[in-house]
Scaffold this motif. Structure first.
Motif, PDB file in Angstrom:
ATOM      1  N   GLY A   1     -97.554  16.556 -21.977  1.00  0.00           N
ATOM      2  CA  GLY A   1     -97.260  15.549 -20.744  1.00  0.00           C
ATOM      3  C   GLY A   1     -96.299  16.138 -20.053  1.00  0.00           C
ATOM      4  O   GLY A   1     -95.267  16.220 -20.668  1.00  0.00           O
ATOM      5  N   CYS A   2     -96.616  16.045 -18.623  1.00  0.00           N
ATOM      6  CA  CYS A   2     -95.443  17.085 -17.928  1.00  0.00           C
ATOM      7  C   CYS A   2     -94.697  15.705 -16.803  1.00  0.00           C
ATOM      8  O   CYS A   2     -94.135  16.171 -16.092  1.00  0.00           O
ATOM      9  N   ALA A   3     -94.881  14.337 -17.334  1.00  0.00           N
ATOM     10  CA  ALA A   3     -94.045  13.632 -16.477  1.00  0.00           C
ATOM     11  C   ALA A   3     -92.444  13.985 -16.558  1.00  0.00           C
ATOM     12  O   ALA A   3     -91.655  13.800 -15.536  1.00  0.00           O
ATOM     13  N   SER A   4     -91.978  14.679 -17.770  1.00  0.00           N
ATOM     14  CA  SER A   4     -90.602  14.943 -17.953  1.00  0.00           C
ATOM     15  C   SER A   4     -90.264  16.103 -16.962  1.00  0.00           C
ATOM     16  O   SER A   4     -89.226  16.224 -16.617  1.00  0.00           O
ATOM     17  N   LEU A   5     -91.230  16.980 -16.900  1.00  0.00           N
ATOM     18  CA  LEU A   5     -90.960  18.204 -15.815  1.00  0.00           C
ATOM     19  C   LEU A   5     -90.615  17.573 -14.208  1.00  0.00           C
ATOM     20  O   LEU A   5     -90.145  18.218 -13.649  1.00  0.00           O
ATOM     21  N   GLY A   6     -90.933  16.373 -14.081  1.00  0.00           N
ATOM     22  CA  GLY A   6     -90.510  15.629 -12.682  1.00  0.00           C
ATOM     23  C   GLY A   6     -89.276  14.845 -12.824  1.00  0.00           C
ATOM     24  O   GLY A   6     -89.271  13.863 -12.182  1.00  0.00           O
ATOM     25  N   ASN A   7     -88.813  15.129 -14.037  1.00  0.00           N
ATOM     26  CA  ASN A   7     -87.382  14.219 -14.151  1.00  0.00           C
ATOM     27  C   ASN A   7     -87.393  12.891 -14.595  1.00  0.00           C
ATOM     28  O   ASN A   7     -86.780  12.168 -14.201  1.00  0.00           O
ATOM     29  N   LEU A   8     -88.246  12.424 -15.197  1.00  0.00           N
ATOM     30  CA  LEU A   8     -88.661  11.299 -15.620  1.00  0.00           C
ATOM     31  C   LEU A   8     -87.275  10.699 -16.573  1.00  0.00           C
ATOM     32  O   LEU A   8     -86.957  11.283 -17.773  1.00  0.00           O
ATOM     33  N   TYR A   9     -86.649   9.867 -16.118  1.00  0.00           N
ATOM     34  CA  TYR A   9     -85.418   9.141 -16.457  1.00  0.00           C
ATOM     35  C   TYR A   9     -84.145   9.924 -16.758  1.00  0.00           C
ATOM     36  O   TYR A   9     -82.972   9.689 -16.838  1.00  0.00           O
TER      37      TYR A   9
ATOM     38  N   PRO B   1     -99.230  13.937  -8.735  1.00  0.00           N
ATOM     39  CA  PRO B   1     -98.251  13.997  -7.763  1.00  0.00           C
ATOM     40  C   PRO B   1     -97.043  13.216  -7.942  1.00  0.00           C
ATOM     41  O   PRO B   1     -95.822  13.619  -7.465  1.00  0.00           O
ATOM     42  N   TYR B   2     -97.254  11.887  -8.718  1.00  0.00           N
ATOM     43  CA  TYR B   2     -96.284  10.897  -8.720  1.00  0.00           C
ATOM     44  C   TYR B   2     -95.010  11.432  -9.301  1.00  0.00           C
ATOM     45  O   TYR B   2     -93.782  10.977  -9.274  1.00  0.00           O
ATOM     46  N   TYR B   3     -95.234  12.531 -10.323  1.00  0.00           N
ATOM     47  CA  TYR B   3     -94.116  12.838 -11.303  1.00  0.00           C
ATOM     48  C   TYR B   3     -93.028  13.690 -10.384  1.00  0.00           C
ATOM     49  O   TYR B   3     -93.278  14.809 -10.305  1.00  0.00           O
ATOM     50  N   GLY B   4     -91.864  12.925 -10.220  1.00  0.00           N
ATOM     51  CA  GLY B   4     -91.022  13.499  -9.547  1.00  0.00           C
ATOM     52  C   GLY B   4     -91.336  13.566  -8.064  1.00  0.00           C
ATOM     53  O   GLY B   4     -90.878  14.498  -7.331  1.00  0.00           O
ATOM     54  N   LEU B   5     -92.448  12.890  -7.583  1.00  0.00           N
ATOM     55  CA  LEU B   5     -93.107  13.054  -6.175  1.00  0.00           C
ATOM     56  C   LEU B   5     -93.381  14.601  -5.697  1.00  0.00           C
ATOM     57  O   LEU B   5     -92.780  15.007  -4.980  1.00  0.00           O
ATOM     58  N   GLY B   6     -93.950  15.063  -6.490  1.00  0.00           N
ATOM     59  CA  GLY B   6     -94.480  16.686  -6.400  1.00  0.00           C
ATOM     60  C   GLY B   6     -93.799  17.474  -7.335  1.00  0.00           C
ATOM     61  O   GLY B   6     -94.277  18.786  -7.231  1.00  0.00           O
TER      62      GLY B   6
ATOM     63  N   GLY C   1     -88.021   5.916 -11.352  1.00  0.00           N
ATOM     64  CA  GLY C   1     -87.667   6.432 -12.827  1.00  0.00           C
ATOM     65  C   GLY C   1     -87.497   7.916 -12.708  1.00  0.00           C
ATOM     66  O   GLY C   1     -87.217   8.256 -13.638  1.00  0.00           O
ATOM     67  N   PHE C   2     -87.662   8.289 -11.580  1.00  0.00           N
ATOM     68  CA  PHE C   2     -87.507   9.827 -11.671  1.00  0.00           C
ATOM     69  C   PHE C   2     -85.932  10.206 -10.957  1.00  0.00           C
ATOM     70  O   PHE C   2     -85.995   9.705  -9.820  1.00  0.00           O
ATOM     71  N   VAL C   3     -85.412  10.992 -11.654  1.00  0.00           N
ATOM     72  CA  VAL C   3     -84.082  11.502 -11.199  1.00  0.00           C
ATOM     73  C   VAL C   3     -84.247  12.741 -10.120  1.00  0.00           C
ATOM     74  O   VAL C   3     -84.929  13.602 -10.541  1.00  0.00           O
TER      75      VAL C   3
END
Ligand SMILES: NC(=O)c1ccc[n+]([C@@H]2O[C@H](COP(=O)([O-])OP(=O)(O)OC[C@H]3O[C@@H](n4cnc5c(N)ncnc54)[C@H](OP(=O)(O)O)[C@@H]3O)[C@@H](O)[C@H]2O)c1
Length: 338
Positions: free
Chosen positions: A15-23, A50-55, A97-99
């Motif tokens: 799951g790659c939400a974390s690659l978009g700096n989730l939290y 697209p949402y995860y770290g806004l790209g 939630g993305f830094v």
């Protein structure tokens, strides 16, 4: 078109939400090291949006995978949010939630044109010549409240047709929804034929409501579940004893959830089972659940996760959970040495 793409997905994906700096922010090297660790561990399915770290997640994932043989891995990304340039953004500010996300703002669009634009933009950001699975992201009342009907009508009138055309042309192999609520998946089955639903957080060691209606309905529809949020966004990985804030559903965990997880932890202790191992393995016992895609943002986590995935769990652990009212008695449970 490989009809069996979804039913051939490996049981453990990234799951790659974390690659978009989730939290929390991770740097590019850490993101690459995470994907490399997953690859070296044999993981071949990657979910982004697209949402995860806004790209940012799509960019990093594509950069980390591009030199790999394209036929050797599967990528899913999502549609429904277009990213518009935002010249006023304060880059380091946390948004959604993305830094330190990228300088874009979200516009929801589930229409035919919106889906096509989102797909093309994702190809460009990933820098890959192919996307395998497209998922309709966060459609439903949980995200849209009273606007849900309007967005769902856009999907029914046009967005679905765009997805179906992409699938029929062979440009992509599978379509589905990526959501945190099962109700909208049931609604979507009325408007089209879906290959899969990425359902996050709703069929876990903590809650099994979809067992009685929704999962059997998926089976009849011929759709598989890609299971996100197997840790309910944190608490089933960290447990209750780590100190500090524990997360449930992307927010601080309420007291009743903490209390229930503490009871599950006591059963874990009596069988020498790691809570996170049970949380990771439990959903996979259901025949409709194809894979789990835990969120991981460092190589160390990937290695840990592979150990958790392989941990042997005695049958008595599951029966004790049932006996204590902590697990639905009809839930399929993993066989020892799954
Ligand atoms: N609507 C949708 O389509 C949707 C919604 C939610 C999720 N998803 C997908 O599902 C993926 C996973 O969901 P998620 O990341 O939201 O939730 P999750 O997998 O339930 O939980 C991730 C959290 O658990 C922690 N964690 C993971 N392994 C751990 C371990 N071994 N020990 C302690 N903590 C651990 C991570 O902490 P660290 O950050 O410290 O590693 C992270 O904060 C997402 O990346 C995304 O691809 C999709």
């Amino acid at each position: 078109m490989p009809e069996s793409l979804v039913s051939g997905l490996p049981q453990l994906g990234l799951g790659c939400a974390s690659l978009g700096n989730l939290y929390r922010a991770i740097d590019r090297d850490q993101a690459f090291a995470t994907v490399d660790a997953a690859w070296d561990g044999g993981m071949r399915y990657y979910d982004t949006a697209p949402y995860y770290g806004l790209g940012l997640s799509e960019r990093r994932l594509g950069d980390a995978l591009r030199h790999r043989p394209r036929e050797d891995f599967v990528v899913s990304t999502k549609v429904g949010r277009l990213l518009d340039p935002d010249t006023a953004t304060d880059l380091p500010e946390e948004r959604h939630g993305f830094v330190t996300p990228m300088p874009f703002k979200v516009r929801y669009d589930y229409s035919y044109d919106g889906v096509m634009r989102s797909y093309e933009a994702s190809l460009q950001r990933l820098g890959l010549a192919r996307i395998d699975i497209l998922l309709v992201h966060d459609i439903g009342r949980l995200t849209h409240g009273d606007d849900h009907q309007r967005h769902f009508a856009d999907l029914a009138k046009g967005g679905y047709r765009a997805l179906d055309e992409l699938r029929a042309s062979g440009a992509i192999s599978a379509i589905g929804l990526g959501v945190n609520e099962w109700e909208v998946c049931a609604e979507a089955m009325e408007i089209g034929q879906w290959d899969c639903f990425l359902l996050a957080g709703r069929y876990t060691l903590l809650e099994q409501e979809p067992l009685h209606g929704f999962l059997p309905r998926c089976e009849r529809h011929g759709a598989k579940i890609i299971l996100g949020g197997a840790y309910n966004s944190g608490i089933l990985a960290t447990g209750t004893r780590k100190g500090g804030e524990v997360h449930y559903n992307y927010a601080p965990a309420p007291a009743d959830i903490v209390e229930r997880v503490a009871r599950i932890e006591a059963v874990c202790d009596s069988h020498g089972v790691t809570l996170a191992a049970a949380a990771l393995q439990f959903p996979l016992a259901h025949p409709v659940v194809q894979c789990v895609i835990p969120g991981m943002g460092e190589a160390r986590r990937v290695h840990q996760t592979q150990q958790l995935f392989a941990q042997a769990i005695p049958a008595g652990f599951w029966s004790d959970l049932v006996a204590q009212g902590l697990l639905d008695p009809v839930a399929p449970v993993p066989q020892a040495g799954h």
